[in-house]
Design an enzyme around this catalytic site. Structure first.
Site, short mmCIF file in Angstrom:
data_model
loop_
_atom_site.label_atom_id
_atom_site.label_comp_id
_atom_site.label_asym_id
_atom_site.label_seq_id
_atom_site.Cartn_x
_atom_site.Cartn_y
_atom_site.Cartn_z
N LYS A 144 -9.28 8.46 2.68
CA LYS A 144 -9.70 6.92 2.72
C LYS A 144 -10.97 7.09 3.23
O LYS A 144 -11.95 6.13 2.92
CB LYS A 144 -8.78 5.83 3.43
CG LYS A 144 -7.51 5.74 2.67
CD LYS A 144 -6.76 4.49 3.18
CE LYS A 144 -5.35 4.47 2.57
NZ LYS A 144 -4.37 5.55 2.55
N GLU A 154 -0.18 5.27 13.86
CA GLU A 154 0.03 6.66 12.96
C GLU A 154 -0.10 7.75 13.94
O GLU A 154 0.51 8.92 13.94
CB GLU A 154 -0.76 6.59 11.84
CG GLU A 154 -0.43 7.66 10.89
CD GLU A 154 -0.92 7.87 9.54
OE1 GLU A 154 -0.72 8.59 8.76
OE2 GLU A 154 -2.00 7.23 9.31
N HIS A 172 -1.94 8.39 6.28
CA HIS A 172 -2.48 6.89 5.56
C HIS A 172 -3.60 6.37 6.16
O HIS A 172 -4.37 6.02 5.35
CB HIS A 172 -1.23 6.25 5.93
CG HIS A 172 -1.47 4.63 5.28
ND1 HIS A 172 -1.24 4.53 4.08
CD2 HIS A 172 -1.46 3.46 5.78
CE1 HIS A 172 -1.26 3.21 3.73
NE2 HIS A 172 -1.50 2.53 4.79
N CYS A 224 0.61 -1.34 -0.13
CA CYS A 224 -0.16 0.09 -0.04
C CYS A 224 0.49 1.34 -0.02
O CYS A 224 0.36 2.32 -0.07
CB CYS A 224 -0.89 -0.09 1.33
SG CYS A 224 -1.90 -1.51 1.20
N PHE A 281 2.07 -3.52 3.91
CA PHE A 281 2.37 -4.60 4.49
C PHE A 281 3.84 -5.05 4.08
O PHE A 281 4.48 -4.66 3.04
CB PHE A 281 1.35 -6.01 3.70
CG PHE A 281 -0.06 -6.03 4.21
CD1 PHE A 281 -0.41 -4.95 5.37
CD2 PHE A 281 -1.05 -7.01 3.70
CE1 PHE A 281 -1.62 -5.26 5.72
CE2 PHE A 281 -2.21 -6.90 4.11
CZ PHE A 281 -2.43 -6.24 5.22
N HIS A 285 -9.76 2.47 0.44
CA HIS A 285 -8.34 2.15 0.30
C HIS A 285 -7.89 1.68 -1.06
O HIS A 285 -8.43 0.46 -1.35
CB HIS A 285 -7.99 1.05 1.34
CG HIS A 285 -6.29 0.75 1.74
ND1 HIS A 285 -5.61 1.73 0.89
CD2 HIS A 285 -5.85 0.28 2.77
CE1 HIS A 285 -3.91 1.27 1.33
NE2 HIS A 285 -4.61 0.64 2.39
#
Length: 399
Positions: A320, A302, A291, A151, A384, A325
């Site tokens: 998002k 975060e 993010h 991502c 990831f 996403h």
């Protein structure tokens, strides 16, 4: 940009600034435990700028990247017929490629044998093909490559493109990300690992970054491509840049295959690197494009990192909530939105976030877009594998 909020940069920007979620029931996911997603608008044209034959051989993710690249080149006022094509590069991030093609052709192989498999399988499915087909469509003969950091892929692409300019290898680079992976297989897989929201009773409220009752992300699709060049080159040809790509940083958590470090230790390294690269102090940052995917652990990590590194409280938004996403495209889309935030001096709101903020002590933009002076901003992207990328942008365009 081509996103669920709109077909084109203006439509996407306006949709994100309205703050209305795009998540909806998805007939192609019917029967799955999670049967909703964020899709591109129905009338989105992904074949623009290409012949019917070229469009026929391309998968949707490749078409999206090529369409966005045509738009970006036109917006930049560039003419591919007149540029030095060896000095132009392409870097497009893509985390998955065309997974639907792999699934379809696998079924053909099992049901009907090897001769039933399409000869177009590889060029349609490989994750490097958005970059390759963009180069082919625009006659680009400089470096072309795909980046795959899950991502964070789109952000990694922009970071890589900046390096090609700084090294002197390229004068112009088309850079961004593309992903069209709303498909039953990844949806089922993400659900099995507990990453997706199961808020089927409130689909429009399912993607809720930083909210107290968040339970996972909503899968989405989209693309963004930007033209990067040296500011003096753009100004010399009469095109004022929207913003300056001032710095970037990257790190790896080395903590867990899919879960972030709980305190955001790796992302902190990337943010501090980006600030140092841009010659910015933490207090110089006016805005953070987070993010924030709407997962419990990811948003918490975060938020902890932002509070620690930027304690002065810059405004924070998380696109998002509107867009869902977009996986490998997210870093590029959110970088583009950060550039537009600087260009318009306007911060879009985080959808589905109100007074019940789970990750408090951040200066969240909620409800409506906020007019604000933004001289410096950062865009966070994590993936990831523990990939962390932070991009820094400023309004400091040379006169």
């Amino acid at each position: 940009m081509i996103t669920p909020a709109g077909d084109g940069t203006t439509a996407t920007w306006e949709g994100v600034c309205r703050g209305r979620p795009t998540a909806a029931a998805d007939p192609q996911l019917s029967g799955l435990p999670v049967d909703f997603s964020c899709r591109l608008p129905e009338k989105t044209e992904l074949g623009r700028g290409m012949s019917a034959r070229a469009s026929w051989r391309m998968s949707p993710v490749v078409k999206a990247a090529v369409s966005a690249s045509h738009d970006a080149v036109a917006d930049a006022g560039l003419d591919p017929a007149s540029w030095d094509s060896v000095r132009v590069g392409v870097v497009i991030g893509c985390g998955i490629g065309d997974l639907a093609q792999w699934r379809t052709q696998s079924l053909r192989l099992m049901d009907k044998g090897a001769l039933s498999v399409s000869p177009l399988t590889m060029p349609m499915a490989l994750p490097n093909m958005p970059a390759g087909e963009v180069a082919l469509a625009l006659g680009i003969h400089g470096p072309s490559l795909g980046t795959a950091t899950a991502c964070a892929s789109g952000a990694t692409a922009l970071m890589t493109a900046r390096g090609l300019l700084i090294s002197g290898q390229c004068d112009i680079v088309l850079a961004g990300g593309a992903e069209m992976a709303v498909d039953p297989l990844p949806v089922a897989a993400f659900h099995r690992m507990g990453a997706l929201s199961t808020r089927g009773h409130d689909i429009s409220g399912a993607s809720r970054p930083f909210a107290q009752e968040r339970d996972g992300f909503v899968i989405s699709e989209g693309t963004a491509v930007m033209v990067l060049e040296r500011a003096e080159d753009a100004i010399a040809r009469g095109k004022r840049p929207r913003a300056v790509f001032a710095g970037c940083g990257a790190s790896t958590d080395a903590h867990h295959p899919t879960s972030p470090h709980p305190l955001g230790a790796g992302s902190e390294v990337a943010l501090r690197q980006a600030l140092a690269d841009a010659a910015l102090a933490p207090a110089d940052i006016d805005h953070v494009n987070a993010h924030a995917t709407s997962t419990p652990s990811g948003d918490a990590a975060e938020a902890s990192m932002i509070r620690r590194v930027l304690p002065h409280g810059p405004s924070v938004t998380a696109p998002k909530g509107v867009l869902g996403h977009t996986l490998g495209a997210a870093g590029a889309i959110e970088a583009a939105l950060t550039v537009l935030t600087i260009d318009h001096q306007l911060v879009p709101p985080t959808a589905n976030l109100d007074g019940a903020v789970g990750e408090g002590e951040l200066n969240h933009v909620m409800g409506t877009a906020r007019h604000q002076r933004v001289d410096a901003a950062v865009s966070n992207s994590f993936g990831f594998g523990g990939h962390n990328v932070v991009l820094a942008f400023t309004s400091d365009v040379p006169a």
